[in-house]
Enzyme design. Structure first.
Site, PDB file in Angstrom:
ATOM      1  N   ASP A 200       0.855  -1.182   0.000  1.00  0.00           N
ATOM      2  CA  ASP A 200       0.000   0.000   0.000  1.00  0.00           C
ATOM      3  C   ASP A 200       0.897   1.241   0.000  1.00  0.00           C
ATOM      4  O   ASP A 200       1.766   1.395   0.872  1.00  0.00           O
ATOM      5  CB  ASP A 200      -0.912  -0.017   1.237  1.00  0.00           C
ATOM      6  CG  ASP A 200      -1.917   1.117   1.236  1.00  0.00           C
ATOM      7  OD1 ASP A 200      -3.127   0.841   1.184  1.00  0.00           O
ATOM      8  OD2 ASP A 200      -1.479   2.298   1.287  1.00  0.00           O
ATOM      9  N   ILE A 201       0.708   2.081  -1.004  1.00  0.00           N
ATOM     10  CA  ILE A 201       1.547   3.277  -1.129  1.00  0.00           C
ATOM     11  C   ILE A 201       1.261   4.219   0.052  1.00  0.00           C
ATOM     12  O   ILE A 201       0.109   4.413   0.435  1.00  0.00           O
ATOM     13  CB  ILE A 201       1.292   3.988  -2.478  1.00  0.00           C
ATOM     14  CG1 ILE A 201       1.586   3.024  -3.637  1.00  0.00           C
ATOM     15  CG2 ILE A 201       2.135   5.251  -2.602  1.00  0.00           C
ATOM     16  CD1 ILE A 201       1.290   3.597  -5.022  1.00  0.00           C
ATOM     17  N   ASN A 208      -1.893  12.883  -4.842  1.00  0.00           N
ATOM     18  CA  ASN A 208      -3.031  13.402  -5.610  1.00  0.00           C
ATOM     19  C   ASN A 208      -3.303  14.869  -5.272  1.00  0.00           C
ATOM     20  O   ASN A 208      -3.503  15.691  -6.164  1.00  0.00           O
ATOM     21  CB  ASN A 208      -4.298  12.599  -5.297  1.00  0.00           C
ATOM     22  CG  ASN A 208      -4.366  11.302  -6.080  1.00  0.00           C
ATOM     23  OD1 ASN A 208      -3.857  11.210  -7.195  1.00  0.00           O
ATOM     24  ND2 ASN A 208      -4.984  10.297  -5.495  1.00  0.00           N
ATOM     25  N   ASP A 217      -1.895   8.819 -11.074  1.00  0.00           N
ATOM     26  CA  ASP A 217      -1.986   7.668 -11.984  1.00  0.00           C
ATOM     27  C   ASP A 217      -0.605   7.269 -12.517  1.00  0.00           C
ATOM     28  O   ASP A 217      -0.323   6.082 -12.684  1.00  0.00           O
ATOM     29  CB  ASP A 217      -2.924   7.980 -13.156  1.00  0.00           C
ATOM     30  CG  ASP A 217      -4.393   7.841 -12.765  1.00  0.00           C
ATOM     31  OD1 ASP A 217      -4.663   7.549 -11.578  1.00  0.00           O
ATOM     32  OD2 ASP A 217      -5.265   8.015 -13.634  1.00  0.00           O
ATOM     33  N   GLU A 243      -4.740   2.123  -4.364  1.00  0.00           N
ATOM     34  CA  GLU A 243      -3.267   2.165  -4.383  1.00  0.00           C
ATOM     35  C   GLU A 243      -2.736   0.991  -3.575  1.00  0.00           C
ATOM     36  O   GLU A 243      -1.719   1.081  -2.923  1.00  0.00           O
ATOM     37  CB  GLU A 243      -2.716   3.503  -3.864  1.00  0.00           C
ATOM     38  CG  GLU A 243      -3.584   4.238  -2.892  1.00  0.00           C
ATOM     39  CD  GLU A 243      -3.598   3.613  -1.489  1.00  0.00           C
ATOM     40  OE1 GLU A 243      -4.527   2.812  -1.253  1.00  0.00           O
ATOM     41  OE2 GLU A 243      -2.710   3.920  -0.683  1.00  0.00           O
TER      42      GLU A 243
HETATM   43  P1  GH3 Z   1      -1.668   5.609   3.956  1.00  0.00           P
HETATM   44  O1  GH3 Z   1      -0.210   5.873   4.104  1.00  0.00           O
HETATM   45  O2  GH3 Z   1      -2.318   5.414   5.268  1.00  0.00           O
HETATM   46  O3  GH3 Z   1      -1.908   4.473   3.047  1.00  0.00           O
HETATM   47  O4  GH3 Z   1      -2.298   6.913   3.319  1.00  0.00           O
HETATM   48  P2  GH3 Z   1      -2.979   7.073   1.918  1.00  0.00           P
HETATM   49  O5  GH3 Z   1      -3.159   8.517   1.652  1.00  0.00           O
HETATM   50  O6  GH3 Z   1      -2.199   6.332   0.881  1.00  0.00           O
HETATM   51  O7  GH3 Z   1      -4.323   6.288   2.120  1.00  0.00           O
HETATM   52  P3  GH3 Z   1      -5.813   6.552   1.790  1.00  0.00           P
HETATM   53  O8  GH3 Z   1      -6.431   5.190   1.702  1.00  0.00           O
HETATM   54  O9  GH3 Z   1      -6.374   7.511   2.755  1.00  0.00           O
HETATM   55  O10 GH3 Z   1      -5.831   7.210   0.348  1.00  0.00           O
HETATM   56  C1  GH3 Z   1      -5.742   6.487  -0.828  1.00  0.00           C
HETATM   57  C2  GH3 Z   1      -5.958   7.452  -1.960  1.00  0.00           C
HETATM   58  O11 GH3 Z   1      -5.747   6.832  -3.214  1.00  0.00           O
HETATM   59  C3  GH3 Z   1      -7.341   8.014  -2.002  1.00  0.00           C
HETATM   60  C4  GH3 Z   1      -7.723   8.030  -3.452  1.00  0.00           C
HETATM   61  O12 GH3 Z   1      -8.032   9.310  -3.909  1.00  0.00           O
HETATM   62  C5  GH3 Z   1      -6.469   7.579  -4.161  1.00  0.00           C
HETATM   63  N1  GH3 Z   1      -6.758   6.732  -5.319  1.00  0.00           N
HETATM   64  C6  GH3 Z   1      -7.434   5.576  -5.364  1.00  0.00           C
HETATM   65  N2  GH3 Z   1      -7.483   5.095  -6.611  1.00  0.00           N
HETATM   66  C7  GH3 Z   1      -6.829   5.980  -7.392  1.00  0.00           C
HETATM   67  C8  GH3 Z   1      -6.533   6.035  -8.791  1.00  0.00           C
HETATM   68  O13 GH3 Z   1      -6.904   5.169  -9.585  1.00  0.00           O
HETATM   69  N3  GH3 Z   1      -5.816   7.080  -9.248  1.00  0.00           N
HETATM   70  C9  GH3 Z   1      -5.391   8.059  -8.416  1.00  0.00           C
HETATM   71  N4  GH3 Z   1      -4.671   9.063  -8.925  1.00  0.00           N
HETATM   72  N5  GH3 Z   1      -5.653   8.046  -7.087  1.00  0.00           N
HETATM   73  C10 GH3 Z   1      -6.366   7.016  -6.586  1.00  0.00           C
HETATM   74 MG    MG Z   2      -1.983   4.241   1.031  1.00  0.00          MG
HETATM   75 MG    MG Z   3      -4.964   2.187   0.891  1.00  0.00          MG
END
Ligand code: GH3
Ligand code: MG
Ligand code: MG
Length: 323
Positions: A200-201, A208, A217, A243
């Site tokens: 998990d990123i 974003n 992306d 992610e």
């Molecule tokens: P954490 O270190 O706890 O993982 O923090 P985080 O910000 O990575 O975690 P969180 O789950 O709060 O946020 C994930 C984000 O990923 C939210 C959403 O907008 C973004 N995301 C999900 N799918 C996509 C995608 O296909 N493209 C893009 N650009 N962003 C995406």
């Molecule tokens: Mg994350």
């Molecule tokens: Mg996540």
């Protein structure tokens, strides 16, 4: 005149417009040894496709394996070579098994036909054959070939859409869970370890928010490429969610999986990601949870174990691997 063959192997729906189109620039191979016949065929097929002539022998099948022909026309009554053998070879190779074959026999030599039909040739003509009839049979086979090619192509496109994630090109979650079920069973039957990691990123939302969704992306794509480069052919990488990614590693004990995960984590952290920003490449980190399948683990249990480890990696400060 003797009646000629019926058209065999036609399964296209005639009301379907794509079933009635000829291939663009059809590639036709004609196997015969008489100059006179070849000239007539060349004239008859003018405008229908590109015609290649061969006089027979084993190199016919070899040639057809290299170049994909839309139709192969074989004379069964040649003196210096065995037309039936040519057909049987064409039907025996994977690459040429489905190419339509139209055979030509001379009047009085119809005895070859039964063997040829049993081998799976698609249609035949008895010579002398009317030019229009010959052409009609050729065109029917070409349409059928085009139709089959289209169906095959559509099938592949559908499969691709149903099993892969469009952004990263990795497998999707559905594909992963379906395969994990069978892989787990295989591993348990053979007493081999099967490991998974969930990646998990870290703070991806910030990427974003700071650089925009398109930049996000790009990070996902590059991240997926790095996963793909760091795993083996037998491993399966999938985009599990936004992610989040999962890698399934058959025949892999937990300590190996740990090593692979940490190598990947390190590469992600050290090689910045180029998102075309004026700030230059950006730093991205990843947290990874790793688990190995117990004796009777289900996919859900295995993924859950890896997810708990991932949670611990996040809690522990991110940019780390937890088992
Ligand atoms: P954490 O270190 O706890 O993982 O923090 P985080 O910000 O990575 O975690 P969180 O789950 O709060 O946020 C994930 C984000 O990923 C939210 C959403 O907008 C973004 N995301 C999900 N799918 C996509 C995608 O296909 N493209 C893009 N650009 N962003 C995406
Ligand atoms: Mg994350
Ligand atoms: Mg996540």
């Amino acid at each position: 005149r003797e009646a000629t063959g019926t058209t065999l192997g036609w399964e296209g729906d005639l009301d379907d417009p794509i079933a009635n189109e000829l291939p663009d620039n059809a590639a036709i191979l004609v196997v015969d040894e008489q100059e006179r016949v070849m000239e007539r065929i060349a004239r008859a097929l003018e405008g229908v496709g590109d015609v290649t002539f061969m006089t027979g022998g084993d190199d016919v099948a070899e040639r057809a394996r290299e170049k994909s022909f839309d139709l192969i026309i074989v004379s069964l009554t040649m003196k210096s070579t065995d037309g039936l053998r040519v057909c049987s070879k064409l039907r025996s190779f994977e690459e040429t098994r489905h190419v339509p074959i139209l055979v030509m026999v001379d009047d009085g030599n119809a005895k070859f036909l039964v063997r040829a039909l049993e081998m799976g040739v698609n249609d035949y003509v008895v010579r002398p054959v009317d030019r229009m009839e010959f052409l009609a049979r050729v065109k029917t086979q070409l349409k059928r070939k085009r139709y089959a090619d289209k169906l095959w192509e559509n099938f592949h496109v559908s499969m691709q859409l149903a099993t892969t994630d469009a952004v990263t090109g990795l497998y999707n979650r559905h594909y992963l869970t379906t395969h994990m079920e069978t892989q787990l069973q295989t591993a348990q039957k053979r007493g081999k370890p099967l490991s998974v990691m969930i990646l998990d990123i870290d703070f991806f939302k910030k990427v974003n928010d700071t650089y925009g969704h398109a930049a996000g992306d790009l990070v996902l794509k590059e991240f997926a490429n790095r996963i793909a480069r760091n795993i083996r052919g037998v491993d399966l990488a999938a985009r599990y969610g936004g992610e989040e990614f999962v890698v399934m590693m058959p025949d892999t004990p937990l300590d190996w999986a740990h090593m692979i995960a940490d190598r990947l984590r390190q590469e992600v952290a050290e090689q910045f990601f180029d998102i075309g920003s004026s700030d230059g490449p950006i730093n991205v980190t990843v947290s990874i949870g790793v688990a190995v399948a117990g004796e009777s683990a289900t996919p859900a249990e295995l993924l859950d174990a890896a997810d708990k480890a991932l949670y611990a990696a996040k809690e522990g400060g991110r940019n780390r691997v937890v088992l």
